[in-house]
Scaffold this active site. Structure first.
Site, PDB file in Angstrom:
ATOM      1  N   ASP A  96      47.008 -24.335 -17.257  1.00  0.00           N
ATOM      2  CA  ASP A  96      48.014 -25.378 -17.460  1.00  0.00           C
ATOM      3  C   ASP A  96      47.710 -26.536 -16.509  1.00  0.00           C
ATOM      4  OD1 ASP A  96      50.578 -26.426 -18.473  1.00  0.00           O
ATOM      5  OD2 ASP A  96      51.229 -26.134 -16.413  1.00  0.00           O
ATOM      6  N   THR A 129      49.747 -31.688 -20.575  1.00  0.00           N
ATOM      7  CA  THR A 129      49.505 -32.131 -19.204  1.00  0.00           C
ATOM      8  C   THR A 129      48.014 -32.357 -18.943  1.00  0.00           C
ATOM      9  OG1 THR A 129      49.569 -29.790 -18.566  1.00  0.00           O
ATOM     10  CG2 THR A 129      51.565 -31.071 -18.259  1.00  0.00           C
ATOM     11  N   THR A 130      47.157 -31.497 -19.491  1.00  0.00           N
ATOM     12  CA  THR A 130      45.719 -31.726 -19.351  1.00  0.00           C
ATOM     13  C   THR A 130      45.290 -32.958 -20.141  1.00  0.00           C
ATOM     14  OG1 THR A 130      45.416 -29.331 -19.168  1.00  0.00           O
ATOM     15  CG2 THR A 130      43.457 -30.641 -19.581  1.00  0.00           C
ATOM     16  N   ASP A 426      56.227 -23.845 -21.656  1.00  0.00           N
ATOM     17  CA  ASP A 426      55.660 -24.961 -22.420  1.00  0.00           C
ATOM     18  C   ASP A 426      56.054 -24.875 -23.892  1.00  0.00           C
ATOM     19  OD1 ASP A 426      54.540 -25.679 -20.071  1.00  0.00           O
ATOM     20  OD2 ASP A 426      52.459 -25.278 -20.629  1.00  0.00           O
TER      21      ASP A 426
END
Length: 576
Positions: A96, A129-130, A426
């Site tokens: 994550d 997020t990445t 998530d």
């Protein structure tokens, strides 16, 4: 003639000597005036580090590129995991982006901006997020060559902001609205969104099982979809498939004294007392002192303490409560008292569990036992205590006040359970966002390539140098499908050429098919994401890139002498 020459030489030498003397005297007068006049201006403390200009901007971009390279390989279903060990030796295994960025102890001021946008993406949307860090890094990478060629940063910033607005308009244009009136179709779409989020997680093999669980959990909430009404409890041991969803509140059995096993563990429609009272004999303070003259006075003090405790217990019993929960300890005397009267008690209940119980079952936390009545007592349809693995859990089912649920996770290693919890968080955020913002798009790089094609076509209609900047923005968007191919071990050049050709023919939902090493219509393949994920990622990445481009000077103040380790001693000036 000779006499005239000698006179001329003497005159020339004397003039040179007089000029030298005059210059040296003038210089000394200037230095003395400088010392006596205004002092030298000092703006910053001695030791302050200041760097500016183009080299500083390039240095900031290189620092951000190093951070991006650290998490680049975690993107997508074939992304790798990172093992991070902190200073305490605690290991964290995760792919994550937000978790990795939080764990990395980044000290570079410009690179910290990428940590901030990863945190904001995690808080706002929960996934991507990445993606947002990769996009920001690629925007800066495209700008690097332009900056080195002498382009002013504000010209790039202006073009990037325009490109971001165009990209958001294009995403809103192609997004597909969710039909909320059909509950079957709605659950199917939400399950596919949750499955897409879980595709890149450690539990992707069980994504169908957990996707249905996540949808059931979110659909059991009220219209506001409060995240804190979904509790996640981890029980080591067993298999992932043994995880379960509890329709109500569940928390681990608290510490108990003798007499607890004599209490009933099953009630129907019980009244629940929620207390902040210590139901045990209190130990006196260390510096307390009571002076008595005889044994009878001491016995009165002891009897009074017992009477106060029994008075509280009698008031709780007379209120009609069958389940007693307290934030503070419930001693052995109180435990046995409740057991003799067929009542259940639990002390030292965690504050989070107590709050969820209040919101679900009603009632209020009371700091006294004198005002207990039906208005402050909670209730539920069924209370029971069950064994899950090696732990015992208290379950409150059929809570009338608010809809709530609890996910009980099973698994092997502690790190695996923690990563499972992060993955479910998530997925829950994605389903909540899909319900609130009813628009979805296809994943797998399809949206990025469609927006990239749109920006390239638009840039050709601009005659100014802004055309180059929009083209650079469009090229940066291709980092997502390219990285998906690289992480899966595919030939990214071949896949991207196929995708560009298919998008030019009008196949707007075509993206990377990591299962078959090819391209596919990801909307038909049910690789769906909320449009808000892409919009928020593009906005945050563009803002971060513009912010870093607008910085041309970095000033670091020297550390104060008080920043060192504290002096040994007991404090307050007292010796060791």
């Amino acid at each position: 003639m000779l006499l005239f020459s000698l006179c001329f030489v003497c005159l020339n030498l004397s003039s040179r000597v007089s000029f030298t003397l005059t210059w040296s005297v003038g210089l000394k007068n200037f230095e003395s005036k400088l010392r006596k006049g205004q002092p030298q201006i000092i703006l910053m403390k001695e030791g302050t580090d200041s760097s500016q200009g183009k080299p500083q901007l390039i240095s900031n971009i290189n620092a951000c590129a190093a951070v991006v390279d650290a998490i680049r390989t975690t993107l997508g279903p074939r992304g790798m995991d990172k093992l991070i060990v902190d200073t305490k030796g605690q290991a964290t295994i995760s792919n994550d982006g937000a978790t990795i960025m939080k764990q990395l102890d980044i000290v570079h001021p410009a690179a910290k901006i990428l940590v901030d946008i990863a945190k904001s993406q995690d808080a706002e949307v929960g996934d991507g997020t990445t993606t947002v860090v990769l996009l920001a890094g690629q925007f800066l990478e495209q700008c690097k060559t332009l900056i080195e060629e002498g382009v002013h940063p504000h010209a790039i910033i202006r073009a990037f902001r325009r490109a971001t607005n165009l990209a958001i308009e294009k995403i809103n244009e192609i997004a597909v609205k969710i039909n909320k009136k059909d509950p079957v179709e709605l659950r199917s779409i939400l399950a596919k969104c949750a499955g897409t989020s879980l595709n890149s997680k450690l539990i992707h093999q069980q994504k169908d099982f957990f996707a249905q669980m996540v949808v059931d959990a979110v659909m059991s909430l009220d219209s506001l979809l409060p995240l804190d009404m979904i509790g996640i409890k981890k029980v080591p041991g067993g298999a992932l498939e043994e995880s379960r969803l509890v329709d109500g509140v569940a928390f681990k059995k608290t510490f108990s004294y003798a007499g607890f096993e004599m209490q009933p563990k099953h009630y129907e429609n019980p009244k629940i007392a929620l207390l902040n009272i210590e139901l045990e004999l209190k130990a006196e303070r260390d510096n307390a002192e009571i002076r008595v003259n005889n044994v009878e006075e001491y016995q009165k003090i002891v009897d009074t303490e017992w009477n106060i405790l029994y008075q509280k217990l009698d008031l709780i019993h007379k209120s009609g409560a069958k389940v007693v929960l307290s934030k503070l300890p419930i001693g052995d005397v109180a435990t046995q008292y409740f057991a003799d009267r067929d009542m259940f008690c639990a002390g030292r209940v965690v504050d989070e569990d107590m709050k969820r119980t209040i919101k679900a079952c009603g009632g209020a936390i009371m700091s006294t036992a004198h005002d207990l009545d039906d208005s402050v007592l909670g209730t539920c349809q069924l209370f029971e205590e069950k064994q899950i693995g090696a732990e015992r859990f208290n379950f409150f089912n059929g809570c009338p006040q608010a809809k709530t649920c609890t996910i009980v996770l099973r698994g092997g290693a502690e790190q695996f359970l923690e990563e499972t919890e992060r993955s479910l968080h998530d997925a829950i955020m994605i389903v909540r966002r899909a319900l609130k913002h009813d628009a979805v798009v296809a994943g797998g790089g399809a949206v990025e390539l469609e927006v990239s094609k749109h920006l390239r076509e638009y840039s050709r209609s601009i005659a100014s140098k802004e055309q180059l900047f929009l083209a650079a923005y469009a090229k940066a968007l291709e980092v997502i499908p390219r990285q998906l191919c690289d992480n899966a071990g595919f030939d990214s050049t071949t896949i991207l050429n196929k995708l560009r050709a298919r998008h030019a023919e009008g196949g707007k939902w075509y993206g990377v098919d990591v299962m078959n090493e090819d391209i596919a219509d990801n909307f038909i393949a049910c690789v769906w994401e909320p449009a808000l994920v892409k919009i928020n990622a593009l906005t945050a990445a563009s803002e971060a890139a513009c912010l870093i481009l607008s910085v041309d000077e970095t000033i670091k103040s020297p550390r104060s002498s008080t920043d060192g380790p504290p002096m040994p001693g007991r404090g307050r000036g007292r010796p060791m």
